[in-house]
Design an enzyme around this catalytic site. Structure first.
Site: not given
Length: 307
Positions: A14, A100-101, A125, A207, A256
């Site tokens: 992102q 991440s993503l 998500r 996170h 995660q």
């Protein structure tokens, strides 16, 4: 380092989206490439239940910054571009990783997930994260530049409302927490020697423990999807280490959500395992710049984002 050299494909998360991003996908040099992008975007509109294609073509920057829109958009851009590059006979990945993503993009490219299932997970998500952000408390993230990780950890440890979220490079670390906590810690970090602390344009404390409800939503979504063994090692954010076991991959993907992204450690481990070529596949060159700060000149790094 393995002198034979390996190719690592890396996928962004992102924040790398941009207005009009689909236009680039739909302006390929060959007609079959444009047709592939068109078909994958049309399929995505049906799966998502809204017109992501239009948003990626003519949506305003503000629209694309919304978590539930930008995450599917970045995933689609990355995976569609990879499929085109794959058909052009580019080298297959010897290893993959996503930030991440981007980890879901990496899992799709590694054939752990189908394109369709990967998109469904991204949708679940992003919606779950957005809902967590709306529940409160008002939260935020900030990038800390020019300060050692241990020094940042010492300052952050003094505030229960803030955690380290991303270890991006030796010179950039991201913190996550309540807006009040981020504001206070940012001031302390500047006093302690941080070169700059930059607030990030995100909707919440990603996170971090504030994403625990989103994590449970993702866990349920993951149960509905088939995970297969990868065609190459997947270096995951949770520990920065290679994973080849689909059960382990599944668990790490869910974990995660509330854990820091160990990106610096991931890239260092990939280099140690023989990566000499890092190919960033996504809308921007954010990861390319981070890689250069982690492994310096010994490794060729570049981004395929203009073609």
């Amino acid at each position: 380092m393995n002198k034979a050299g390996k190719t690592a494909y890396i996928f962004p998360g992102q924040g790398t989206q941009f207005a009009g991003m689909a236009a680039r996908l739909l302006s390929q040099r060959e007609r079959w490439e444009t047709k592939m992008a068109e078909e994958m975007l049309e399929k995505s509109d049906r799966i998502l239940g809204f017109n992501i294609t239009d948003l990626m073509l003519v949506g305003e920057e503000e629209d694309l910054c919304q978590t539930a829109i930008c995450q599917p958009a970045v995933y689609l851009y990355s995976v569609i571009l990879y499929r085109i590059l794959e058909k052009r006979d580019n080298p297959k990945p010897d290893m993959v990783a996503g930030h991440s993503l981007g980890e879901i993009s990496a899992l799709t490219v590694a054939n752990v997930l189908t394109f369709e299932d990967g998109l469904k997970l991204v949708l679940a998500r992003s919606k779950a994260m957005k809902m967590s952000c709306e529940k409160g408390p008002f939260s935020a993230m900030a990038a800390v530049v020019g300060m050692e990780e241990k020094a940042i950890e010492e300052v952050v440890s003094s505030n229960a409302e803030v955690v380290v979220a991303n270890y991006n490079s030796p010179h950039q670390t991201v913190i996550s927490g309540t807006a009040k906590g981020i504001s206070a810690v940012s001031q302390e970090l500047k006093k302690a020697g941080a070169k700059i602390v930059i607030p990030l344009k995100v909707e919440g404390a990603f996170h971090s423990p504030f994403m625990s409800s989103a994590q449970e939503e993702l866990r349920e979504a993951v149960r509905q999807v088939k995970f297969r063994s990868p065609i190459c090692p997947v270096y995951q954010n949770l520990d920065g280490k290679p994973s080849t076991d689909r059960v382990s991959i599944r668990k790490k993907l869910v974990a995660q959500m509330t854990s820091p992204v160990l990106w610096r450690q991931t890239i260092s481990n990939m280099e140690a395992d023989g990566a000499v070529r890092f190919v960033e596949v996504g809308p921007n060159n954010v990861l390319q710049n981070l890689v250069r700060r982690i492994v310096f000149a010994e490794v060729e790094t570049y981004s395929i984002n203009s073609y």
